[in-house]
Scaffold this active site. Structure first.
Site, PDB file in Angstrom:
ATOM      1  N   LYS A 181       0.848  -1.193   0.000  1.00  0.00           N
ATOM      2  CA  LYS A 181       0.000   0.000   0.000  1.00  0.00           C
ATOM      3  C   LYS A 181       0.875   1.231   0.000  1.00  0.00           C
ATOM      4  O   LYS A 181       1.465   1.593   1.010  1.00  0.00           O
ATOM      5  CB  LYS A 181      -0.947   0.071   1.205  1.00  0.00           C
ATOM      6  CG  LYS A 181      -2.043   1.118   0.931  1.00  0.00           C
ATOM      7  CD  LYS A 181      -2.676   1.736   2.149  1.00  0.00           C
ATOM      8  CE  LYS A 181      -1.887   2.876   2.742  1.00  0.00           C
ATOM      9  NZ  LYS A 181      -1.762   4.085   1.894  1.00  0.00           N
ATOM     10  N   GLU A 222       9.478   1.107  10.752  1.00  0.00           N
ATOM     11  CA  GLU A 222      10.537   2.114  10.548  1.00  0.00           C
ATOM     12  C   GLU A 222       9.838   3.455  10.680  1.00  0.00           C
ATOM     13  O   GLU A 222       9.011   3.808   9.847  1.00  0.00           O
ATOM     14  CB  GLU A 222      11.138   2.012   9.142  1.00  0.00           C
ATOM     15  CG  GLU A 222      11.758   0.683   8.789  1.00  0.00           C
ATOM     16  CD  GLU A 222      13.176   0.549   9.306  1.00  0.00           C
ATOM     17  OE1 GLU A 222      13.716   1.526   9.853  1.00  0.00           O
ATOM     18  OE2 GLU A 222      13.723  -0.551   9.169  1.00  0.00           O
ATOM     19  N   CYS A 261      13.802  10.675   6.830  1.00  0.00           N
ATOM     20  CA  CYS A 261      13.661  10.198   8.212  1.00  0.00           C
ATOM     21  C   CYS A 261      14.954  10.426   9.002  1.00  0.00           C
ATOM     22  O   CYS A 261      14.907  10.696  10.192  1.00  0.00           O
ATOM     23  CB  CYS A 261      13.269   8.729   8.225  1.00  0.00           C
ATOM     24  SG  CYS A 261      14.368   7.713   7.232  1.00  0.00           S
ATOM     25  N   GLU A 276       9.542  16.097  14.854  1.00  0.00           N
ATOM     26  CA  GLU A 276      10.026  15.867  13.498  1.00  0.00           C
ATOM     27  C   GLU A 276       9.300  16.816  12.558  1.00  0.00           C
ATOM     28  O   GLU A 276       8.071  16.775  12.455  1.00  0.00           O
ATOM     29  CB  GLU A 276       9.746  14.417  13.089  1.00  0.00           C
ATOM     30  CG  GLU A 276      10.287  14.082  11.729  1.00  0.00           C
ATOM     31  CD  GLU A 276       9.998  12.647  11.311  1.00  0.00           C
ATOM     32  OE1 GLU A 276       8.848  12.200  11.453  1.00  0.00           O
ATOM     33  OE2 GLU A 276      10.937  11.979  10.847  1.00  0.00           O
TER      34      GLU A 276
HETATM   35  P1  NAD Z   1       2.476   8.448   7.686  1.00  0.00           P
HETATM   36  O1  NAD Z   1       2.715   7.688   8.930  1.00  0.00           O
HETATM   37  O2  NAD Z   1       1.510   9.548   7.682  1.00  0.00           O
HETATM   38  O3  NAD Z   1       2.001   7.458   6.536  1.00  0.00           O
HETATM   39  C1  NAD Z   1       2.739   6.334   6.185  1.00  0.00           C
HETATM   40  C2  NAD Z   1       1.822   5.318   5.549  1.00  0.00           C
HETATM   41  O4  NAD Z   1       0.875   4.879   6.514  1.00  0.00           O
HETATM   42  C3  NAD Z   1       1.018   5.859   4.372  1.00  0.00           C
HETATM   43  O5  NAD Z   1       0.938   4.864   3.371  1.00  0.00           O
HETATM   44  C4  NAD Z   1      -0.343   6.101   4.995  1.00  0.00           C
HETATM   45  O6  NAD Z   1      -1.397   6.019   4.084  1.00  0.00           O
HETATM   46  C5  NAD Z   1      -0.420   4.966   5.993  1.00  0.00           C
HETATM   47  N1  NAD Z   1      -1.380   5.188   7.091  1.00  0.00           N
HETATM   48  C6  NAD Z   1      -1.783   6.364   7.629  1.00  0.00           C
HETATM   49  N2  NAD Z   1      -2.686   6.157   8.592  1.00  0.00           N
HETATM   50  C7  NAD Z   1      -2.872   4.824   8.674  1.00  0.00           C
HETATM   51  C8  NAD Z   1      -3.689   3.993   9.479  1.00  0.00           C
HETATM   52  N3  NAD Z   1      -4.512   4.489  10.402  1.00  0.00           N
HETATM   53  N4  NAD Z   1      -3.618   2.658   9.288  1.00  0.00           N
HETATM   54  C9  NAD Z   1      -2.803   2.114   8.375  1.00  0.00           C
HETATM   55  N5  NAD Z   1      -2.010   2.863   7.572  1.00  0.00           N
HETATM   56  C10 NAD Z   1      -2.036   4.199   7.728  1.00  0.00           C
HETATM   57  O7  NAD Z   1       3.914   8.914   7.222  1.00  0.00           O
HETATM   58  P2  NAD Z   1       4.285   9.793   5.944  1.00  0.00           P
HETATM   59  O8  NAD Z   1       3.885  11.190   6.217  1.00  0.00           O
HETATM   60  O9  NAD Z   1       3.804   9.130   4.712  1.00  0.00           O
HETATM   61  O10 NAD Z   1       5.867   9.662   5.916  1.00  0.00           O
HETATM   62  C11 NAD Z   1       6.686  10.453   6.684  1.00  0.00           C
HETATM   63  C12 NAD Z   1       7.142   9.694   7.906  1.00  0.00           C
HETATM   64  O11 NAD Z   1       7.840   8.515   7.521  1.00  0.00           O
HETATM   65  C13 NAD Z   1       8.119  10.464   8.744  1.00  0.00           C
HETATM   66  O12 NAD Z   1       7.776  10.347  10.114  1.00  0.00           O
HETATM   67  C14 NAD Z   1       9.451   9.777   8.485  1.00  0.00           C
HETATM   68  O13 NAD Z   1      10.397   9.915   9.506  1.00  0.00           O
HETATM   69  C15 NAD Z   1       9.036   8.381   8.288  1.00  0.00           C
HETATM   70  N6  NAD Z   1      10.056   7.634   7.561  1.00  0.00           N
HETATM   71  C16 NAD Z   1      10.816   6.723   8.257  1.00  0.00           C
HETATM   72  C17 NAD Z   1      11.809   6.023   7.618  1.00  0.00           C
HETATM   73  C18 NAD Z   1      12.628   5.005   8.350  1.00  0.00           C
HETATM   74  O14 NAD Z   1      13.228   4.174   7.697  1.00  0.00           O
HETATM   75  N7  NAD Z   1      12.675   5.015   9.666  1.00  0.00           N
HETATM   76  C19 NAD Z   1      12.048   6.228   6.253  1.00  0.00           C
HETATM   77  C20 NAD Z   1      11.272   7.166   5.588  1.00  0.00           C
HETATM   78  C21 NAD Z   1      10.270   7.862   6.252  1.00  0.00           C
END
Ligand code: NAD
Ligand code: MN
Length: 497
Positions: A191, A267, A302, A401
């Site tokens: 997804k 992650e 991230c 963040e």
């Molecule tokens: P997000 O948590 O808003 O969304 C991530 C994914 O989760 C999306 O596909 C979203 O649709 C899904 N999602 C949202 N709500 C959900 C729910 N209730 N149930 C199931 N899935 C759900 O994050 P984002 O804004 O897309 O990405 C940015 C974040 O990702 C930042 O916090 C960043 O630090 C993190 N990130 C971490 C790493 C790592 O390796 N640690 C790498 C890249 C990004």
């Protein structure tokens, strides 16, 4: 690599037919309820596609297909060397279509075309190839059993894997998971983020073309609270792997507990410290790295080095060097090959970042550069790389963040104080240390509670080393052979001889 000019990319765009439907059982399908959402480009606001908004019924369909295909053994019981060959073909198809995929990635999430074409797409292909190449070199174990017993310790594919990924490196983050998940023999439902679904949708067809059987790799675009939640709550998903925010990561653990106790590997976010000691071997290199650590990918990283901890004795000399280095990171049109900073992913993210800049002012930090929205006439969402000096680690801009190009400079007087400030965060993803003193480098690296520590560099790494977080930055690791732990169960088989 020579990246073509903007008109080449515009021409390519004219000739593209962008797919926005889900991919289930080897076919592109609309959502069962027929709902779609607009996929708008943050580069200039253009409409890219109508994307299927998948929900529970689509999830049920995809999971049942993935389960049936796993149980059938068409992929899961193939010899590892055969899965290897198929996945290497998949990686080669990503490269063969790299221009198209890079263009989709840039238009969908705003990053510079040079980055998409040179980092994201080749990196995604490499991640899949690396995992594929490893899978027929991983041996199982025989336990230290007594003479009349044979204890086998084997790894088995977990079954149905759901992968929920973010928008900052859409295809790359997906590939860190797809590589080991598929190589291990699992069926996968990916997804993508609703903010960046296009490359995931496109590569599903390439996977089929490479020979991954229909139904083994499925893609469900849609929102988190619908498609994502339905996957996370599904009783027949064995493992959920996630990259995204800490807030959603915590929610996924709840969903797993409320449903089938599926394994959950996360992650999540970061607020990484980058510590520059007065005895850093090369302050110019440190300044360049500090700028890149916050401006690369618009700061939507991230591991962004968002807290720059500088020893007070060099601060007046060093901070202007960082401000100077940031001048090379001027936002530009994301399709121009010279551009190093593109658009933020959407207007919501831009407003979040601008809100943090307000908070920095409000808390009394001193703005030394940036701080404004820019290139408004493009119709896109661009923010200047921004540096605040005089930041206290208790301020919001140092604690939360931001996920944008906003750097906070925090002064320190001793190594102990630097380590204390560095670890004073709920996150533990990455950290940087700059010093010419070998023991100080090792002592500091050991004391930092982070999954990756960089010494005299920032953001090094490749597929050979595990990547992931301590504390609220997550659990489990992507990349390296350790990643296979997430996609396999260990089985002990005792044979009486
Ligand atoms: P997000 O948590 O808003 O969304 C991530 C994914 O989760 C999306 O596909 C979203 O649709 C899904 N999602 C949202 N709500 C959900 C729910 N209730 N149930 C199931 N899935 C759900 O994050 P984002 O804004 O897309 O990405 C940015 C974040 O990702 C930042 O916090 C960043 O630090 C993190 N990130 C971490 C790493 C790592 O390796 N640690 C790498 C890249 C990004
Ligand atoms: Mn988008």
């Amino acid at each position: 690599m020579n990246i073509p000019q903007r008109d080449y990319w515009e021409q390519l765009f004219q000739n593209l037919k962008i797919e926005g439907r889900a991919f289930i059982d080897g076919q592109y399908l609309p959502a069962v309820c027929d709902a779609t959402f607009d996929c708008l480009s943050p580069v200039d606001g253009r409409l890219l596609a109508q994307v299927a908004s998948c929900d529970l019924e689509d999830v049920n369909h995809a999971v049942s297909v993935a389960r049936e295909r796993f149980d059938s053994g068409v992929w899961s019981r193939k010899a590892p060397a055969e899965r290897k060959r198929t996945l290497i073909r998949f990686a080669e198809l990503l490269l063969a279509n790299a221009d198209e995929l890079a263009l989709l990635e840039t238009l969908d999430m705003g990053k510079p075309i040079s980055d998409s074409r040179q980092i994201d797409i080749p990196g995604a292909a490499n991640a899949i190839r690396w995992s594929a190449e490893a899978i027929d070199k991983l041996y199982d174990e025989v336990a230290a059993t007594p003479h009349d017993q044979l204890g086998l310790v084997t790894r088995e594919a977990v079954g149905v894997v759901a992968a929920i990924v973010p928008w900052n490196f859409p295809l790359l983050m997906a590939s860190w998971k797809l590589g080991p998940a598929l190589a291990s023999g699992n069926s996968v439902i990916l997804k993508p983020s609703e903010k960046s679904p296009l490359t995931a949708i496109r590569v599903a067809a390439l996977a089929l073309e490479a020979g991954i059987p229909a139904g083994v790799f499925n893609v469900l675009p849609g929102f988190g609270h619908t498609a994502g939640k339905a996957l996370a709550l599904h009783m027949d998903v064995d493992t959920l792997v996630f990259t995204g925010s800490t807030r959603i990561a915590k929610q996924l653990m709840v969903y797993a507990g409320e449903s089938n106790m599926k394994r959950v590997w996360l992650e999540a976010g970061g607020k990484s410290p980058n510590i520059v000691f007065a005895d850093a071997p090369d302050l110019e290199a440190a300044a360049q790295a500090a700028a890149s650590a916050i401006a690369f990918n618009q700061g939507e990283v991230c591991t962004a080095g968002s807290r720059l901890l500088v020893e007070r004795s060099i601060k007046d000399r060093f901070v202007p060097m960082v401000v100077e280095a940031l001048k090379a990171w001027k936002p530009g049109h994301a399709l121009d090959p010279e551009t190093r900073v593109g658009a933020l992913v959407d207007d919501t993210q831009m407003n979040t970042v601008l809100g943090y800049i307000e908070a920095g002012h409000g808390d009394g930090a001193q703005l030394l550069c940036g701080g404004q929205r820019t290139l408004q006439e493009s119709g896109g969402f661009y923010v200047e790389p921004t540096l605040f000096d005089g930041v206290d680690n208790a301020m919001r801009i140092a604690r939360e963040e931001i996920f944008g190009p906003v750097l906070s400079v925090i002064a320190f007087d001793s190594a102990e104080e630097a380590i204390r400030i560095a670890n004073d965060t709920v996150y533990g993803l990455a950290a940087g240390v700059w010093t010419a003193d070998l023991s100080k480098a090792h002592r500091t690296a050991k004391a930092l509670r982070a999954g990756s520590v960089w010494v005299n560099q920032y953001d090094g790494g490749d597929m050979t080393a595990p990547f992931g977080g301590f504390k609220q930055s997550g659990n489990g690791r992507d990349k390296s052979l350790h990643a296979f732990d997430k996609y396999t169960e260990l089985k002990a088989t005792w044979i009486k001889l």
